[in-house]
Design a protein around this motif. Structure first.
Motif, PDB file in Angstrom:
ATOM      1  N   GLN A 199       0.801  -1.224   0.000  1.00  0.00           N
ATOM      2  CA  GLN A 199       0.000   0.000   0.000  1.00  0.00           C
ATOM      3  C   GLN A 199       0.830   1.268   0.000  1.00  0.00           C
ATOM      4  O   GLN A 199       0.445   2.263   0.596  1.00  0.00           O
ATOM      5  CB  GLN A 199      -0.969   0.008   1.197  1.00  0.00           C
TER       6      GLN A 199
ATOM      7  N   GLN B  91       1.404   2.679  -2.756  1.00  0.00           N
ATOM      8  CA  GLN B  91       0.775   3.348  -3.888  1.00  0.00           C
ATOM      9  C   GLN B  91       1.808   4.050  -4.759  1.00  0.00           C
ATOM     10  O   GLN B  91       1.548   5.090  -5.313  1.00  0.00           O
ATOM     11  CB  GLN B  91      -0.261   4.388  -3.400  1.00  0.00           C
TER      12      GLN B  91
ATOM     13  N   PRO C 258      -0.230  10.066  -3.449  1.00  0.00           N
ATOM     14  CA  PRO C 258      -1.372   9.157  -3.617  1.00  0.00           C
ATOM     15  C   PRO C 258      -2.179   8.954  -2.353  1.00  0.00           C
ATOM     16  O   PRO C 258      -3.270   8.403  -2.403  1.00  0.00           O
ATOM     17  CB  PRO C 258      -0.715   7.850  -4.048  1.00  0.00           C
ATOM     18  N   VAL C 259      -1.630   9.344  -1.205  1.00  0.00           N
ATOM     19  CA  VAL C 259      -2.372   9.087   0.033  1.00  0.00           C
ATOM     20  C   VAL C 259      -2.685  10.383   0.777  1.00  0.00           C
ATOM     21  O   VAL C 259      -2.988  10.359   1.963  1.00  0.00           O
ATOM     22  CB  VAL C 259      -1.593   8.123   0.959  1.00  0.00           C
ATOM     23  N   ASP C 260      -2.634  11.512   0.084  1.00  0.00           N
ATOM     24  CA  ASP C 260      -2.956  12.802   0.699  1.00  0.00           C
ATOM     25  C   ASP C 260      -2.152  13.046   1.962  1.00  0.00           C
ATOM     26  O   ASP C 260      -2.690  13.471   2.978  1.00  0.00           O
ATOM     27  CB  ASP C 260      -4.453  12.880   1.030  1.00  0.00           C
TER      28      ASP C 260
ATOM     29  N   THR D  99       3.990   7.086   2.782  1.00  0.00           N
ATOM     30  CA  THR D  99       4.336   5.696   2.507  1.00  0.00           C
ATOM     31  C   THR D  99       5.733   5.569   1.915  1.00  0.00           C
ATOM     32  O   THR D  99       6.172   4.484   1.610  1.00  0.00           O
ATOM     33  CB  THR D  99       3.345   5.059   1.523  1.00  0.00           C
TER      34      THR D  99
ATOM     35  N   SER E 164      -3.158   3.581   4.691  1.00  0.00           N
ATOM     36  CA  SER E 164      -2.754   4.100   3.384  1.00  0.00           C
ATOM     37  C   SER E 164      -3.779   3.703   2.339  1.00  0.00           C
ATOM     38  O   SER E 164      -4.126   4.497   1.463  1.00  0.00           O
ATOM     39  CB  SER E 164      -1.400   3.539   2.977  1.00  0.00           C
ATOM     40  N   ARG E 165      -4.248   2.459   2.452  1.00  0.00           N
ATOM     41  CA  ARG E 165      -5.214   1.988   1.466  1.00  0.00           C
ATOM     42  C   ARG E 165      -6.482   2.831   1.545  1.00  0.00           C
ATOM     43  O   ARG E 165      -6.992   3.296   0.538  1.00  0.00           O
ATOM     44  CB  ARG E 165      -5.548   0.522   1.718  1.00  0.00           C
TER      45      ARG E 165
ATOM     46  N   ARG F 151      -6.780   5.864   2.664  1.00  0.00           N
ATOM     47  CA  ARG F 151      -6.535   7.219   2.166  1.00  0.00           C
ATOM     48  C   ARG F 151      -6.476   7.228   0.656  1.00  0.00           C
ATOM     49  O   ARG F 151      -6.993   8.120   0.005  1.00  0.00           O
ATOM     50  CB  ARG F 151      -5.232   7.750   2.758  1.00  0.00           C
ATOM     51  N   PHE F 152      -5.828   6.192   0.112  1.00  0.00           N
ATOM     52  CA  PHE F 152      -5.698   6.118  -1.342  1.00  0.00           C
ATOM     53  C   PHE F 152      -7.069   5.960  -1.985  1.00  0.00           C
ATOM     54  O   PHE F 152      -7.414   6.657  -2.942  1.00  0.00           O
ATOM     55  CB  PHE F 152      -4.799   4.931  -1.698  1.00  0.00           C
ATOM     56  N   GLU F 153      -7.854   5.067  -1.400  1.00  0.00           N
ATOM     57  CA  GLU F 153      -9.179   4.841  -1.989  1.00  0.00           C
ATOM     58  C   GLU F 153     -10.058   6.075  -1.858  1.00  0.00           C
ATOM     59  O   GLU F 153     -10.797   6.427  -2.768  1.00  0.00           O
ATOM     60  CB  GLU F 153      -9.845   3.629  -1.308  1.00  0.00           C
ATOM     61  N   PHE F 154      -9.918   6.747  -0.727  1.00  0.00           N
ATOM     62  CA  PHE F 154     -10.693   7.962  -0.542  1.00  0.00           C
ATOM     63  C   PHE F 154     -10.309   8.997  -1.591  1.00  0.00           C
ATOM     64  O   PHE F 154     -11.147   9.662  -2.185  1.00  0.00           O
ATOM     65  CB  PHE F 154     -10.443   8.526   0.858  1.00  0.00           C
ATOM     66  N   ARG F 155      -9.012   9.084  -1.829  1.00  0.00           N
ATOM     67  CA  ARG F 155      -8.544  10.072  -2.795  1.00  0.00           C
ATOM     68  C   ARG F 155      -9.076   9.747  -4.182  1.00  0.00           C
ATOM     69  O   ARG F 155      -9.561  10.618  -4.905  1.00  0.00           O
ATOM     70  CB  ARG F 155      -7.023  10.064  -2.806  1.00  0.00           C
TER      71      ARG F 155
ATOM     72  N   ARG G 279     -12.586  10.666  -4.366  1.00  0.00           N
ATOM     73  CA  ARG G 279     -12.767  12.112  -4.429  1.00  0.00           C
ATOM     74  C   ARG G 279     -12.508  12.608  -5.841  1.00  0.00           C
ATOM     75  O   ARG G 279     -13.271  13.394  -6.400  1.00  0.00           O
ATOM     76  CB  ARG G 279     -11.799  12.780  -3.452  1.00  0.00           C
TER      77      ARG G 279
END
Lengths: 353, 205, 782
Positions: free
Chosen positions: B52, B54, B133-135, B153, C449-450, C452-456, C459
């Protein structure tokens, strides 16, 4: 000023692997004495030759594997394997039997699996079984005990024994069947009659001339090891108990189909040697207490089953090897209940994520 | 009918076989429908194994797309941040031989890293924010940006877009709280300081 | 006689307790310097409350507890804070950590301690507060903040309170000495702690039977009180919290639970005395009894030592011979950790300093292969299978390790102690546990992280979808408008005229705007030209000058063009303004493309310098890098060109800085001129009330800003196309939606006890107010 860093504990108990092995060697002495007394010096010669070959093989393989030779030889494990195999081999068997047996024990059964601590099978028993299957004639001849010798006949001396071992010089009237062998060949006699007709039983107190004392010797040695806490009581006791139970169940009042008395099964053949010196080999046995109880009982039952209904007069080696195969399986289901857990969990359980 | 079958052993065998096949086929088919195991879809499981980060080093825009790609048959050795450990676990899951890491996609790094913005040099261009990728980067246009270290990350993606090169990838320093004992060396190496084991000699050859 | 249970496993190492019991309890000289690690307990490190250079007194608070899971730290003598810095910690890693260093002044002045005669009359909360303020942690070894343990959850009534005087580790006699010398205080402390815990049914002091003197003393002191003093056979590790509970109550602490979960609380005898002192005499925890033992020392005894005293000082006081020592251990030989330097301080949990000789505790023999003898399983007090754990730890098979309950290993070391093959089993388990912990943290992080990534992703997708929807809506609206116009060609001419007028007016205004912008652009272009000229003049480098002059020429050309266009533009609007009416619309219509062209030209004109400058900076930076490399090489070779090269590099740095500044300056006018073309298309909408757009989209890439602009424009367009009532309606609706969402979030925050609860609340209030306002407006409209 910098001091040594090490993880706790900093104190260490006094036992070492070498100690354990030395104790085992020491504990074989009563049995070996009994063997020598009743069957002549053949077993001593066997033990010496097997021990020597085992150490030699071990050293050679370690050298090949580029491991520190002396470091590993000092744990005495190869010597123990050799000595146990030597005790199991028939006295005065030819030298090449010793060589093949020991070689396959150390090289095949031990080092090919990764060496000390990694062998799934008991090395001595692997060596023994290989010999038994390959050379049944040589392996089923056993010296006649002192008590059944004909008038004027004497036990084989060390010199004539060596002559036979190395140069195949003939030995007169030294071979015969073992009590278990005889019992197996019985197909029509009542136990009572068989006992009366065969000098091997007639001159014995409980089970078979000489054999009973050999077994008592190993029992003594085993008790010494238990006393020294070299191993726990679980495996030998459950194995002997299983043999006892089986033989009581199938004694059949001494009919011609009898499986043999408990005494016969407990005190002849390799029962005590197997119970205290072979089945207790920690490397290839189950690990938990419960596991060892099951493991020992399994060996006991298999020994009886093969002896009575199988093709071989004695069966300790086969039984041990069969249970060696089962040991990891037993381990999976006999993990003890850990402190703070309601019940034991099998080791196969997938961890919770 | 029965007489006819008895008279023609070949035919009767054929009939027996066919009827057996039909029966068992029906049973199996029924079982397959009725007792279908509703497991995690493989993509979910794969996604759970991927690190993860990303980072996109695998060539897909994130871990989930790569998980999807693996499920669709892509190679499993394209994830440098996960390294060999991840490859092994994925190989376990898919029940395939574990390949070694494909160096084309980058090398496995020993130490974990996080992005760090040299804040006095940041011009507030927001490019890294869009790249993350993770804000995990905070900031606004014309305002200094900063990395939320605990969410970073270490994917590296913010470094390249930065016009003033003010982003460093710093190794995560170990502290007393995350220190751990190391595994002792195998006994035969400790025994006499010889390194030769079957493995090392094999590797040297 | 109290019933005693037995624990499985356990070992009997040589006790060697008499070594440190030959001499009475003593005190040692004040050290010159005392070191107080901020993190000497389980939980968050304490926060220093003193500054470097400040004078502190003994007993003064120097670091306050940070949150509940933390403990305060007090100075143990008077002196000056000489530093707050990283020092090696008494920790197995011997890593450095933040410490307060105090230089003792030798006067040993203490603050006035507030004694309290009737401390038993205090409220329980006050008692816990005072225990917390005294910085008391478990003195047995784990250093768990005591106040936390004294505050069990209300749903966990404590029925048994155990005071642990077991001290099962070999060598250590600190608790033994404490019980022998201060038995009365131990009993008072036990009563006190039991009282805080709500007077549980059983209060037990458990002591191993190898301490007859301590048992006698404590039994005597506890006579006539509701306290059982229980002795039980010596066996290591009876003193482990879980093991002691099993011995005294027969209960087991469930895996991953605390003793409090089964109604038991265990405290060390030393902790009880410290708590008693804190409440009775107001003394914080600043000293403790520590066993100093080992044959590498001349004197072996128990000492009352100030916390913070460096181990080296203690060793020196006891005649330590480094050559004879096999290692230096803090704690006992079974669970203590080896120190690689004596320059670490005594902390709250230091119950022993062990300096064994080489014959006493010889270095570990090399490990041999595991023969699975099972002695470890026999010794394990937690009934684990150490040999299987070892097997799996070696193979790093963590699933199996977990299935074999590695988490329940208490790391007592009994397995390693008995192992005939000298395998450092505990180290394997520690390593595996550490890795498991790390994996857990990593998994949590990767889950986050996953998310946050999916949320992004979501969005971005949502924004994209909204944009698309808006675009479609606008297209439809435009279509409709056109349809309507086409539908009524025969409508009254006045209508057309008024429509034209209506559309012309704003266009006229926008034309004026445009004009102003053009003028601004020309001015800025001139400005730029000047700057470029200046730079051109300043530039020393020939190639650089060429570049600049080329730029200069281009800029001049552009300026001319712009000027020309501006002139033309200025000429046209005059009639447009003069003639109002149908004609005007025609003029503006004709005017429109011209304006667009001008704007485009202007945009172009404003861009190249920025890009060029950027390129310029890039090349400069490249050259700088090269020059620096050269400089480094020269330095390495010790060449005599170093000075010259250095000067070159410096100059280049200056140049880059100047160029960057310029670029920044350039960015501003770009921002002012650029949006024009972007704003143009909205003019096509029926009501061309174009909102002025300030932020400049970067020309390289459509970024978040441009997306936002586009969105705003669309919204404006959509709003403009709606009747005011519809607009209000829409607004109310969206406000309602937002309120709903905000309420939801607030509820979630309340559930999670979020830090931003207040912010959420005010947000909801505001949204509500606005909604009401909008509703009122809507009503009045209707």
């Amino acid at each position: 000023m910098a001091f040594m860093k090490a993880s706790s504990p900093h104190a260490h108990g006094i036992t070492s692997t070498a100690d354990v092995m030395q104790q085992v060697l020491l504990a074989t002495i009563p049995g070996l004495l009994a063997l020598s007394y009743f069957f002549g010096p053949g077993s001593v010669i066997n033990v010496v030759m097997c021990g020597f070959t085992a150490v030699l093989c071990e050293a050679a393989v370690l050298k090949l594997r580029r491991r520190p030779v002396m470091f590993f030889l000092q744990d005495y494990s190869a010597l123990v394997t050799g000595v146990l195999l030597g005790l199991a081999l028939p006295p005065y068997c030819p030298w090449w039997i010793v060589a093949i047996g020991t070689g396959s024990a150390i090289i095949l059964a031990k080092h090919l699996y990764g060496g000390m601590g990694y062998n799934p099978f008991n090395p001595a028993m692997v060596g023994y079984v290989i010999l038994l299957i390959s050379f049944p004639v040589e392996m089923t001849q056993w010296a006649a005990p002192r008590t059944v010798l004909a008038e004027g006949q004497q036990l084989v001396g060390p010199l004539s024994g060596l002559g036979h071992i190395w140069f195949d010089l003939p030995l007169d009237g030294y071979t015969g069947a073992t009590p278990l062998d005889l019992f197996k060949q019985n197909n029509s006699l009542l136990v009572e009659h068989l006992y009366a007709s065969e000098p091997l039983y007639a001159t014995a107190r409980w089970a078979g001339a000489g054999w009973e004392w050999v077994n008592i010797g190993f029992l003594l040695g085993g008790c010494y090891l238990l006393y020294r806490k070299i191993f726990t009581w679980h495996t030998p006791v459950s194995m002997l108990a299983a043999i006892f139970l089986m033989s009581v169940l199938f004694y059949d009042n001494g009919s011609s189909n009898s499986g043999g008395s408990p005494w016969l099964h407990l005190l002849s053949g390799a029962t005590m040697l197997g119970a205290f010196f072979i089945a207790t080999d920690p490397v290839s046995s189950a690990v938990s207490k419960r596991g060892r109880l099951i493991y020992g009982a399994g060996i006991g039952i298999l020994v009886y089953v093969i002896r009575v209904w199988g093709n071989y007069p004695d069966a300790v080696a086969f039984a041990v090897l069969l249970m060696n195969i089962a040991a990891p399986f037993i381990d999976y289901y006999t993990v003890p209940r850990t402190y703070g857990h309601v019940k034991a969990r099998p080791a196969t359980e997938k961890s919770d994520k | 009918m029965i007489q006819f079958l008895l008279d023609n052993p070949f035919l009767s065998a054929l009939v027996a076989l066919v009827s057996l096949a039909v029966t068992f086929g029906a049973v199996l088919g029924y079982a397959a429908v009725q007792f279908k195991v509703e497991g995690d879809p493989i993509v979910e499981q794969l996604d759970a194994l991927l690190p993860q980060t990303q980072c996109g080093q695998c060539g897909y825009p994130g871990c989930r797309p790569y998980a999807q790609a693996i499920a669709d048959g892509d190679a499993i050795n394209k994830c440098p941040p996960g390294g060999q450990a991840t490859i092994n676990t994925i190989a376990d899951l898919l029940d395939v031989e574990a390949p070694t890491l494909d160096e084309e996609h980058g090398e496995e790094s020993e130490v974990k890293k996080v992005a760090y913005i040299r804040e006095d040099e940041c011009i507030g261009c927001t490019k890294c924010i869009q790249a993350c990728p993770v804000d995990a980067i905070l900031g606004a246009a014309k305002q200094m940006h900063t990395v939320i270290a605990s969410e970073c990350t270490g994917c590296d993606l913010c470094v390249e877009p930065c016009p003033v090169d003010c982003i460093d990838m710093l190794p995560v320093e170990s502290t007393v709280s995350d220190w751990k004992w190391h595994k002792p060396e195998p006994y035969y190496q400790r025994a006499s300081n010889i390194i030769a084991s079957d493995k090392t000699s094999g590797a040297a050859a | 006689m109290t019933k005693i249970w037995t624990i499985p496993g356990g070992v009997h190492p040589e006790e060697r307790k008499e070594q440190s019991l030959q001499l009475p309890l003593a005190e040692i000289a004040l050290p010159k310097e005392l070191v107080f690690p901020l993190s000497q307990h389980i939980g968050a490190p304490a926060d220093p409350v003193v500054k470097v250079g400040e004078r502190v007194l003994g007993g003064q608070l120097i670091a306050a507890a940070h949150g509940i899971f933390s403990a305060a730290i007090h100075a143990s003598t008077s002196g000056t804070v000489s530093a707050i810095e990283e020092r090696p910690l008494p920790h197995p890693s011997s890593m450095p950590g933040e410490c307060i260093v105090i230089e003792a002044d030798g006067e040993d002045e203490h603050i006035a301690y507030q004694a309290c005669e009737d401390y038993m009359q205090l409220s329980k909360a006050e008692m816990v507060k005072r225990v917390r303020a005294a910085g008391i942690t478990g003195l047995g070894g784990a250093s768990f903040p005591t106040a936390v343990k004294l505050n069990p959850k209300s749903n966990q009534p404590v029925d048994t309170f155990i005071l642990n005087g077991t001290e099962c580790e070999p060598y250590i006699t600190a608790d033994d000495m404490l019980m022998q010398t201060r038995a009365a205080d131990v009993v008072l402390g036990a009563e006190l702690l039991a009282h805080i815990l709500g007077d549980p049914e059983r209060v037990v002091i458990g002591i191993e039977d190898n301490k007859p003197k301590a048992i006698a003393a404590v039994t005597e002191a506890a006579k006539g009180k509701a306290i059982e003093v229980v002795s039980f056979p010596t066996k290591y590790p009876s003193g482990g919290e879980k093991q002691l509970i099993q011995i005294l109550t027969g209960r087991e602490v469930p895996s991953r639970k605390l003793p409090a979960d089964i109604g038991v609380v265990v405290q060390n005898v030393g902790t009880a005395v410290a708590a008693y002192e804190a409440l009775r005499f107001g003394k914080p925890l600043i000293q403790r009894i520590t066993t100093v033992v080992g044959e590498a020392l001349d004197t072996q005894r128990n000492i009352l030592v100030r916390l913070g005293t460096p181990v080296a000082h203690i060793l020196a006081e006891h005649g330590f011979q480094a050559k004879r020592a096999s290692r230096l251990v803090m704690g006992g030989p079974m669970m203590g950790f080896a120190l690689d330097t004596p320059d670490v301080p005594v902390v709250k949990s230091t119950n022993c300093i062990l300096a064994p000789s080489k014959t006493e505790l010889p270095p570990a023999a090399p490990a041999q292969a595991c023969i699975r003898c099972g002695m470890c399983a026999e010794a394990c007090p937690a009934s684990l299978l150490p040999q299987q754990l070892y097997w799996y730890a070696q193979a790093e098979d963590f699933d199996r390790l977990k299935a074999h309950n590695i988490g329940d290993c208490i790391e007592c070391g009994a397995c390693s102690f008995v192992c005939p093959s000298n395998i450092p089993l505990v180290q394997y388990y520690r390593a595996a546990k550490g890795t498991l912990r790390q994996m857990d943290i990593e998994r949590q992080k990767s889950d986050r992280s996953r998310q946050r990534f999916e949320f992004r992703q979501e969005r971005i997708a949502r924004a994209e979808a909204e944009k698309e929807a808006k675009r479609l809506a606008r297209k439809k609206a435009a279509e409709k408008a056109r349809q309507q116009q086409a539908d009524k060609p025969g409508a009254a001419k006045a209508d057309v005229v008024s429509a034209a007028l209506a559309s012309a007016k704003p266009k006229a205004i926008s034309a004026e705007d445009e004009l102003a912008k053009l003028q601004r652009a020309v001015a800025s272009a001139q400005n730029r030209l000047e700057k470029l000229q200046q730079k051109h003049d300043e530039s020393e480098d020939a190639a650089q000058r060429d570049k600049f002059s080329a730029q200069l020429k281009q800029a001049a050309l552009r300026l001319q063009e712009a000027q020309a266009k501006l002139d033309a533009r200025q000429a046209i609007p005059a009639p447009a303004e003069a003639v109002a009416g149908v004609a005007a619309s025609a003029t503006t219509d004709a005017n429109d493309p011209v304006a667009a062209a001008i704007a485009r030209a202007q945009a172009k004109m404003s861009m190249p310098p920025a890009e060029k400058l950027q390129a310029n900076i890039d090349s400069l930076q490249q050259r700088l890098a090269k020059a620096e490399a050269k400089l480094a090489a020269a330095r390495a070779n010790d060449g005599d060109t170093v000075a010259a090269l250095q000067a070159g590099v410096d100059k280049m740095n200056e140049k880059i800085a100047a160029a960057k500044q310029e670029l920044a300056a350039l960015a501003a006018p770009t921002a002012a001129t650029k949006p024009e073309p972007a704003a143009r298309p909205t003019a096509a909408a029926p009501s061309p009330a174009v909102p002025p757009v300030k932020a400049a989209p970067k020309p390289e890439k459509p970024d978040a800003a441009s997306v936002a602009i586009a969105k705003a424009q669309q919204r404006a367009a959509a709003l403009a196309s709606m009747a005011p009532r519809d607009k209000l309606h829409q607004q109310v609706k969206s406000l309602e939606g937002r309120l709903e969402k905000a309420l939801e979030r607030l509820a979630k925050a309340e559930a999670d006890n979020d830090d931003n609860l207040d912010a959420f609340r005010t947000g909801v209030e505001k949204t509500r107010a606005r909604l009401q306002q909008a509703r009122a407006e809507l009503e009045s409209e209707q």
